[in-house]
Design an enzyme around this catalytic site. Sequence first.
Site, mmCIF file in Angstrom:
data_model
loop_
_atom_site.group_PDB
_atom_site.id
_atom_site.type_symbol
_atom_site.label_atom_id
_atom_site.label_comp_id
_atom_site.label_asym_id
_atom_site.label_seq_id
_atom_site.Cartn_x
_atom_site.Cartn_y
_atom_site.Cartn_z
ATOM 1 N N CYS A 141 3.832 19.959 -17.030
ATOM 2 C CA CYS A 141 4.327 19.010 -18.034
ATOM 3 C C CYS A 141 5.268 19.718 -19.012
ATOM 4 O O CYS A 141 4.956 20.812 -19.484
ATOM 5 C CB CYS A 141 3.124 18.429 -18.776
ATOM 6 S SG CYS A 141 3.564 17.304 -20.099
ATOM 7 N N GLN A 148 0.837 -1.192 0.000
ATOM 8 C CA GLN A 148 0.000 0.000 0.000
ATOM 9 C C GLN A 148 0.880 1.253 0.000
ATOM 10 O O GLN A 148 0.393 2.350 -0.172
ATOM 11 C CB GLN A 148 -0.901 0.007 1.240
ATOM 12 C CG GLN A 148 -1.856 -1.171 1.316
ATOM 13 C CD GLN A 148 -2.502 -1.276 2.691
ATOM 14 O OE1 GLN A 148 -3.501 -0.626 2.971
ATOM 15 N NE2 GLN A 148 -1.894 -2.071 3.567
ATOM 16 N N ASN A 149 2.165 1.055 0.217
ATOM 17 C CA ASN A 149 3.092 2.178 0.360
ATOM 18 C C ASN A 149 3.493 2.748 -0.997
ATOM 19 O O ASN A 149 3.590 2.010 -1.980
ATOM 20 C CB ASN A 149 4.329 1.747 1.154
ATOM 21 C CG ASN A 149 3.943 1.230 2.526
ATOM 22 O OD1 ASN A 149 2.836 1.461 3.003
ATOM 23 N ND2 ASN A 149 4.847 0.503 3.144
ATOM 24 N N VAL A 150 3.735 4.044 -1.003
ATOM 25 C CA VAL A 150 4.099 4.744 -2.240
ATOM 26 C C VAL A 150 5.542 5.245 -2.180
ATOM 27 O O VAL A 150 5.950 6.070 -2.976
ATOM 28 C CB VAL A 150 3.124 5.933 -2.452
ATOM 29 C CG1 VAL A 150 1.709 5.432 -2.733
ATOM 30 C CG2 VAL A 150 3.140 6.904 -1.276
ATOM 31 N N HIS A 189 -1.129 1.366 -4.448
ATOM 32 C CA HIS A 189 -1.515 2.791 -4.377
ATOM 33 C C HIS A 189 -0.605 3.677 -5.222
ATOM 34 O O HIS A 189 -0.580 4.904 -5.057
ATOM 35 C CB HIS A 189 -1.509 3.271 -2.917
ATOM 36 C CG HIS A 189 -2.614 2.684 -2.106
ATOM 37 N ND1 HIS A 189 -2.539 2.549 -0.734
ATOM 38 C CD2 HIS A 189 -3.823 2.192 -2.457
ATOM 39 C CE1 HIS A 189 -3.670 2.003 -0.291
ATOM 40 N NE2 HIS A 189 -4.462 1.778 -1.297
ATOM 41 N N CYS A 201 -1.959 15.321 -20.908
ATOM 42 C CA CYS A 201 -1.490 14.424 -21.971
ATOM 43 C C CYS A 201 -1.021 13.071 -21.426
ATOM 44 O O CYS A 201 -0.576 12.217 -22.208
ATOM 45 C CB CYS A 201 -0.375 15.097 -22.771
ATOM 46 S SG CYS A 201 1.157 15.276 -21.851
HETATM 47 N N1 APR Z 1 6.616 -2.063 12.551
HETATM 48 C C1 APR Z 1 5.458 -2.646 12.110
HETATM 49 N N2 APR Z 1 4.238 -2.030 12.160
HETATM 50 C C2 APR Z 1 4.204 -0.799 12.722
HETATM 51 C C3 APR Z 1 5.368 -0.135 13.217
HETATM 52 C C4 APR Z 1 6.606 -0.839 13.103
HETATM 53 N N3 APR Z 1 7.758 -0.305 13.539
HETATM 54 N N4 APR Z 1 4.995 1.074 13.714
HETATM 55 C C5 APR Z 1 3.634 1.170 13.538
HETATM 56 N N5 APR Z 1 3.163 0.039 12.948
HETATM 57 C C6 APR Z 1 1.787 -0.284 12.574
HETATM 58 C C7 APR Z 1 0.714 0.409 13.391
HETATM 59 O O1 APR Z 1 0.435 -0.298 14.571
HETATM 60 C C8 APR Z 1 -0.465 0.398 12.418
HETATM 61 O O2 APR Z 1 -1.202 -0.807 12.558
HETATM 62 O O3 APR Z 1 1.592 0.150 11.251
HETATM 63 C C9 APR Z 1 0.208 0.411 11.034
HETATM 64 C C10 APR Z 1 0.083 1.708 10.255
HETATM 65 O O4 APR Z 1 -1.259 1.880 9.931
HETATM 66 P P1 APR Z 1 -1.750 3.067 8.965
HETATM 67 O O5 APR Z 1 -1.071 4.305 9.327
HETATM 68 O O6 APR Z 1 -3.243 3.027 8.973
HETATM 69 O O7 APR Z 1 -1.179 2.628 7.544
HETATM 70 P P2 APR Z 1 -1.806 1.673 6.434
HETATM 71 O O8 APR Z 1 -2.564 0.547 7.029
HETATM 72 O O9 APR Z 1 -0.714 1.328 5.496
HETATM 73 O O10 APR Z 1 -2.816 2.697 5.705
HETATM 74 C C11 APR Z 1 -3.450 2.300 4.555
HETATM 75 O O11 APR Z 1 -4.284 4.522 4.211
HETATM 76 O O12 APR Z 1 -3.979 6.733 4.275
HETATM 77 C C12 APR Z 1 -4.055 5.672 3.440
HETATM 78 O O13 APR Z 1 -3.159 5.421 1.288
HETATM 79 C C13 APR Z 1 -2.807 5.449 2.630
HETATM 80 O O14 APR Z 1 -1.772 3.344 2.036
HETATM 81 C C14 APR Z 1 -2.338 4.065 3.089
HETATM 82 C C15 APR Z 1 -3.612 3.442 3.588
#
Ligand code: APR
Length: 243
Positions: free
Chosen positions: A145, A98-100, A116, A127
């Site tokens: 662009c 889900q990470n960018v 994402h 374009c």
């Molecule tokens: N190691 C592992 N997990 C961790 C750590 C760590 N060091 N620190 C925090 N976490 C966990 C938290 O407990 C939480 O469950 O990472 C999670 C982060 O959750 P979110 O911030 O909700 O991120 P994510 O689930 O990826 O969000 C999904 O939401 O905002 C949108 O597009 C964005 O891709 C993102 C999507």
Amino acid sequence: MYAKAAKIIKSAQRCVAFTGAGISVESGIPPFRGENGLWNKYDPAIFDIQYFHRNTRQSWEVIREIFYDLFGRVQPNIAHYTLAQMEAKGLVLAVITQNVDNLHAEAGSRRIHEFHGSLKKLVCLECKTCYSVSQIDLSTLPPVCLQCGGILKPDVIFFGEAIPEPARTHSFDETSRADCFILIGTTGTVAPANMIPWEAKSNGARIIEINPSPSEYTQSVTDIFLQDKASVAMKKLMKEIER
Ligand code: APR
């Protein structure tokens, strides 16, 4: 728990990793939610596509501050590198993220489905020309662009936008064939990405979850919960696998 998880991963035919913001926290990127979450400091509406079209400059100022100023300085951490190592050993076949932040690719993972999108690319709204961010000067906002002068947007999914292809199809295809899933650092709150572990479970996959705090999955789809930070858990897991 780690020994059991290692055994499942070693005996799996098709093990897939599903990652969220948590895997990059130890690289210095705050999560979106929870303690120190970005959404505590910034209004998520800034990442709504309608808001972007109406307030392009304001949206870009925050995007640059959060992503390009910060992301430009971060490196992959042990958890990213260990996943790439597991792929190289044939233990993990792919990463659905889900990470960018592009950190899986920078750590050496090969088969990555960016559900994402990626901040490393910009796309012209007119374009559709794509650029690597390194080609574009972000000191003037919004960036435009070089072909047609249209507004450039980070090639990531804003709220209200559809999941990009082929990442969507590849991710669900990979999920339908997986017999083991490693969830790392996600709350499981954002759709449609949050459906993926449920899909895997319904196809019979064993679910291993790594998170220092319980998520939406912990009491529902998770079989083995490794309650640790990603770098700690991945190091312990690899040690068990190599034992
Ligand atoms: N190691 C592992 N997990 C961790 C750590 C760590 N060091 N620190 C925090 N976490 C966990 C938290 O407990 C939480 O469950 O990472 C999670 C982060 O959750 P979110 O911030 O909700 O991120 P994510 O689930 O990826 O969000 C999904 O939401 O905002 C949108 O597009 C964005 O891709 C993102 C999507």
